[in-house]
Design an enzyme around this catalytic site. Structure first.
Site, PDB file in Angstrom:
ATOM      1  N   LYS A  67       0.699  -1.346  -0.152  1.00 25.82           N
ATOM      2  CA  LYS A  67      -0.115  -0.077  -0.139  1.00 25.82           C
ATOM      3  C   LYS A  67       0.722   1.341   0.021  1.00 25.82           C
ATOM      4  CE  LYS A  67      -4.122  -1.980   2.362  1.00 25.82           C
ATOM      5  NZ  LYS A  67      -5.069  -1.994   3.167  1.00 25.82           N
TER       6      LYS A  67
ATOM      7  N   ASP B 201     -10.374   2.681   2.860  1.00 21.02           N
ATOM      8  CA  ASP B 201     -10.530   1.786   4.083  1.00 21.02           C
ATOM      9  C   ASP B 201     -11.422   2.587   4.987  1.00 21.02           C
ATOM     10  OD1 ASP B 201      -9.135  -0.571   3.424  1.00 21.02           O
ATOM     11  OD2 ASP B 201      -7.183   0.401   3.713  1.00 21.02           O
TER      12      ASP B 201
END
Ligand code: ATR
Length: 288
Positions: A71, A108
């Site tokens: 990420k 997220d």
């Protein structure tokens, strides 16, 4: 699913990627909506992540998800970032633009907040302080989601205080940047007393996950109406959620965060905002 030559293709890059639930999840939606498309696992070693991401437009991919440990690398090599990815310094969703450039997003925080409003519709951002345990990548998403939703105080508690301080410094918003809430870093050994008057308790640590010790937390001070949620979803009801449930607190399990964080990517790649339904939950749970 039989694909045509025009099928849209997306996937998930991870290392390893074999544990990812995303192919099952997106595959369910592709079938449900009858979309000519595929979503595939993409095992990419860390030393080739930039090369793999840069190859997406050449291969005609619509984009991809990015999971552990990529990420942060994805954050560094896309062309453009959305606000959430910029503030989190991490990208979990890449969209290939019509001109071949790459947009990095982070969904997220959206996933966490959507799961919370699904599972605890009565929770309100102005109901009181939120206590967040942990200071890893997941905590970053949760704190950002809560601040953006208008929570005025986040009590951030992590075993390693320096990591909580770093997260607070990175994410703190103040009056100068808008409504902004405060992040109060509280020592790990004060986690029990810190629950007094909290409206929300979130565990983002790995404690309580299958194979890990349970979170050691005395809930005595937690008000009876406080919502308790865990981002761990294996098991679905962690020892924390079971203890909270036993004393009558509303609880929200972590599976929905995984399901909801996937929705914006699917919408961008395949043109349909997908729904999180009880059937989808069952289907993904069967695959755990
Ligand atoms: P993620 O990015 O998925 O959130 P992570 O970065 O590995 O995962 O973070 C794991 C979190 O669980 C951290 O907050 C970690 O605390 P430290 O920063 O002190 O390491 C927390 N954690 C893991 N094991 C723990 C334990 N035995 N006691 C307390 N906290 C623990």
């Amino acid at each position: 699913m039989i694909l045509s030559g025009k099928a849209g293709v997306a996937g998930v890059m991870g290392w390893p990627v074999g544990h990812s639930r995303s192919p099952r999840l997106h595959g369910y939606w592709l079938r449900q909506y009858g979309i000519d498309g595929a979503y595939i696992p993409l095992p990419v070693a860390p030393d080739r992540i930039e090369q793999a991401i840069r190859a997406l437009p050449a291969l005609g991919f619509r984009g991809c998800n990015v999971t552990v440990p990529h990420k942060e690398a994805a954050f560094r090599c896309v062309d453009r970032l959305d606000e959430a990815a910029r503030r989190m310094k991490a990208v979990n969703t890449i969209i290939v633009q019509p001109d071949g450039t790459l947009e990095g997003r982070n969904t997220d925080g959206f996933g966490f907040m959507a799961n919370l409003s699904d599972g605890a519709p009565s929770w309100r951002a102005d109901a009181g302080p939120a206590v967040v345990l942990g200071a890893g990548g997941a905590a970053r998403a949760v704190v950002l989601g809560l601040l953006d939703a208008g929570v005025s105080t986040v009590r951030l508690i992590n075993r390693t205080a320096a990591k909580a301080e770093d997260l607070a410094a990175d994410l703190a918003t103040g009056p100068a940047t808008g409504p902004g809430g405060a992040i109060d870093v509280i020592p790990w050994d004060q986690r029990g007393p810190a629950l007094a008057d909290a409206a929300l308790l979130v565990n983002t640590t790995t404690l309580g996950m299958q194979g890990q010790p349970a979170l050691d937390l005395d809930l005595t001070r937690l008000p009876p109406r406080s919502v308790v949620t865990d981002i761990v979803y294996t098991p679905l009801l962690t020892p924390l959620l079971l203890a909270a449930q036993a004393r009558g607190n509303p609880v929200v399990d972590g599976l929905g965060m995984l399901l909801h964080q996937a929705r914006p990517g699917f919408a961008a790649w395949f043109g349909q905002m997908p729904a999180v339904t009880p059937d989808l939950r069952r289907f993904v749970l069967e695959g755990l």
